[in-house]
Design a protein around this motif. Structure first.
Motif, short mmCIF file in Angstrom:
data_model
loop_
_atom_site.label_atom_id
_atom_site.label_comp_id
_atom_site.label_asym_id
_atom_site.label_seq_id
_atom_site.Cartn_x
_atom_site.Cartn_y
_atom_site.Cartn_z
N LYS A 98 10.38 48.77 28.33
CA LYS A 98 9.06 48.62 28.93
C LYS A 98 8.04 49.47 28.20
O LYS A 98 8.37 50.47 27.57
CB LYS A 98 9.10 49.04 30.41
N GLY B 248 11.03 42.49 41.05
CA GLY B 248 10.03 43.50 40.67
C GLY B 248 8.74 43.28 41.43
O GLY B 248 8.48 42.18 41.94
N GLY B 249 7.92 44.31 41.49
CA GLY B 249 6.64 44.19 42.18
C GLY B 249 6.80 43.97 43.66
O GLY B 249 7.63 44.59 44.33
N ALA B 250 6.01 43.03 44.20
CA ALA B 250 6.00 42.78 45.64
C ALA B 250 7.33 42.24 46.15
O ALA B 250 7.73 42.49 47.28
CB ALA B 250 4.88 41.81 46.00
N SER B 251 8.06 41.48 45.30
CA SER B 251 9.32 40.88 45.76
C SER B 251 10.37 41.94 46.10
O SER B 251 11.30 41.66 46.85
CB SER B 251 9.85 39.93 44.69
N LEU B 252 10.24 43.14 45.56
CA LEU B 252 11.19 44.21 45.90
C LEU B 252 11.07 44.61 47.36
O LEU B 252 12.04 45.08 47.97
CB LEU B 252 10.94 45.44 45.01
N ASN B 253 9.89 44.43 47.94
CA ASN B 253 9.66 44.85 49.32
C ASN B 253 9.89 43.72 50.33
O ASN B 253 9.65 43.92 51.52
CB ASN B 253 8.22 45.37 49.47
N TYR B 254 10.32 42.55 49.86
CA TYR B 254 10.59 41.46 50.78
C TYR B 254 11.71 41.83 51.74
O TYR B 254 12.67 42.51 51.35
CB TYR B 254 11.02 40.20 50.03
N LYS C 143 14.08 37.47 50.67
CA LYS C 143 14.78 37.55 49.39
C LYS C 143 15.78 36.40 49.25
O LYS C 143 15.91 35.82 48.16
CB LYS C 143 15.50 38.89 49.27
#
Length: 522
Positions: free
Chosen positions: A184, A251-257, A262
């Motif tokens: 990254k 990553g990003g918002a999908s990590l907090n689903y 998910k």
């Protein structure tokens, strides 16, 4: 192109000799290819390598020459021609037709690179056979002998080569996540134990890669998908044999689903990846998430769910629920979290709470009734007090620790009250559990620093001078006191005119959720 080979048992590969140079430049356009040397000016009479439209021109030529055999018994990619058949007699006829066509068009092959009438050959980096698709041993040997990367460029090279065969590796994204973290931007190269484990795991996975069957469009496809804390995975199968694997790191918002989102997102990404297989015929979706069984019957959908459901409903699917232990493609990370939960239970020790139930003010009455017989939804299992498969936690034991871990521990991201409550209620129970979670979230310093929504301050004005007693008062809370009779705070009210004060012992849970440590008003 490789999907066309399903059912074939005999293969031949024809490699053209200097393919681009067999295409004549249009007369009058030779000057466009001119180049100057010390011996003078030269012009190409045949198509050279490096021209912008050279690949598309050559590919168009091959498709026009062999158009009659497309999707019947031949596959062509630039100068590589693959002839496939279901039996040897049929294959000889097909091979003769292709060779005659090449002779008529004056296209010549390199005999040293051609292979005829075999049951297995290497084509476009894959080993093609009657059994299906395999990885190329030469490329795998190069991966096995790859030295430990010493910089970001070497990591990118290794990851790129390994990614070519990612369809053969279950959970490729999750395994390779330590390597992707290194490349990254603005991170800097660092090679630690996690990167070395991922490096060796990818080598081992590719060495023992399974044979993928070629899809048969007359049979039913089956999709199995799963999600974990940081990744999603899926496999496409036919008759119990894998056709392709898919994985993606969240990553990003999908990590907090939440878990349901998910699992649904994993299904959506799998359908997007394999929609060219699944759109034409009814297929089966296997899931170990029981809520997805009722996918079609849901109402009052969120905007995100509605968008996903609109896409899913374009497919002719059937959903079948499969328990987690029967799900052969369950993400390894999902299993790892289950192991962590078990390990924490052993390390922290829940045994001592067995002796606290009989004296607990919240659970004692139900526990005593349950000891003499059944009591509604409660029951006792090996000394533990359980309510609907959720472990009851008495006061003064593990409540604060459990909430703290569910709110900000491990992979948790200091979620709000609803998400934290959902994590706690999945395994634990105690009366007024929502109040306790709300109180903890209200006191979380990290949340207040990161999620503060304080509006810009206005002008500072002095408080009005009161003219009568008990018209203008100030309020304050004294917090952090030992709990006595369920009360652990003091509410203090002071009259600003007479300075007279009143105080009251109150429970912390009765305070407003958005109340700060103190406030004043009129």
């Amino acid at each position: 192109m490789l999907d066309e080979l399903s059912g074939a048992t005999v293969f031949s590969k024809i490699d053209l000799k200097s393919g681009y140079h067999q295409v004549r430049m249009k007369e009058g356009d030779e000057w466009k290819t001119a180049f100057k040397t010390k011996q003078g000016l030269y012009e190409w009479t045949v198509m050279p390598f490096g021209l912008t439209n050279a690949p598309s021109t050559f590919m168009r030529l091959m498709n026009q020459v062999l158009r009659a055999y497309i999707s019947k018994f031949r596959v062509v990619y630039f100068d590589d021609i693959l002839v496939y058949s279901k039996c040897l007699r049929e294959h000889l006829t097909h091979l003769e037709m292709v060779l005659k066509t090449l002779r008529q068009e004056e296209l010549y092959a390199n005999l040293k690179k051609c292979t005829f009438c075999t049951d297995k050959l290497v084509f476009l980096g894959f080993v093609v056979s009657s059994q299906g698709l395999q990885v190329d041993e030469e490329k795998i040997r190069a991966i096995q002998e790859w030295p430990t990367p010493g910089n970001i460029s070497q990591v990118r090279s290794f990851h790129g080569l390994a990614s070519f065969y990612r369809r053969f590796v279950p959970n490729f994204s999750s395994i390779a996540s330590p390597l992707t973290a290194v490349v990254k931007k603005n991170v800097g190269f660092s090679w630690g134990e996690a990167q070395e484990k991922a490096f060796q795991a990818l080598k081992d996975s590719l060495t023992h890669a399974p044979v993928l069957v070629l899809p048969d469009f007359n049979k039913t496809f089956e999709v199995e998908c799963d999600a974990s804390g940081i990744g999603i995975g899926a496999v496409l199968t036919q008759g119990g044999r894998p056709v392709a694997y898919f994985s993606e790191k969240l990553g990003g918002a999908s990590l907090n689903y939440p878990t349901y989102d998910k699992e649904l997102y994993a299904l959506v990404r799998a359908l997007e990846t394999w929609q060219h297989y699944l759109l034409s015929k009814e297929f089966v979706i296997h899931t170990d998430h029981e809520t997805l069984k009722h996918l079609r019957g849901q109402t009052n959908l969120k905007r995100r769910h509605a968008r996903w459901m609109e896409f899913i409903e374009t497919f002719p699917y059937i959903i079948k629920y499969k328990k987690g232990k029967d799900n052969v493609v369950a993400d390894a990370l999902s299993r790892r979290f289950a192991l962590i939960s078990t390990m924490e239970a052993k390390v922290l020790g829940f045994e001592h709470i067995k002796d606290l139930y009989k004296d607990d003010p919240d659970l004692a009455e139900s526990y005593k009734e349950c000891s003499t017989g059944s009591h509604g939804k409660f029951y006792i299992h090996e000394g533990f007090f359980v309510r609907e498969r959720r472990l009851c936690i008495p006061q003064g034991s593990l409540r604060e620790l459990i909430i703290r871990e569910a709110h900000g521990g491990g992979l948790m991201g200091h979620f709000g009250v609803d998400k934290t409550l959902a994590v706690v209620k999945e395994h634990f129970y105690w009366p007024h559990i929502k109040r306790t979670v709300e109180a903890h979230c209200a006191r979380c310093i990290t949340c207040k620093k990161a999620k503060s929504r304080v509006q810009p301050h206005g002008l500072y004005l002095p408080l009005p001078i009161p003219t009568h007693p008990w018209v203008d008062i100030s309020m304050d809370f004294v917090l952090g006191l030992p709990k006595i009779n369920h009360k652990d705070a003091i509410f203090v009210v002071v009259d600003r005119f007479s300075k007279m004060a009143h105080s009251s012992h109150v429970p912390m849970s009765m305070m407003p959720h958005k109340q700060l440590s103190c406030s004043s008003g009129r």
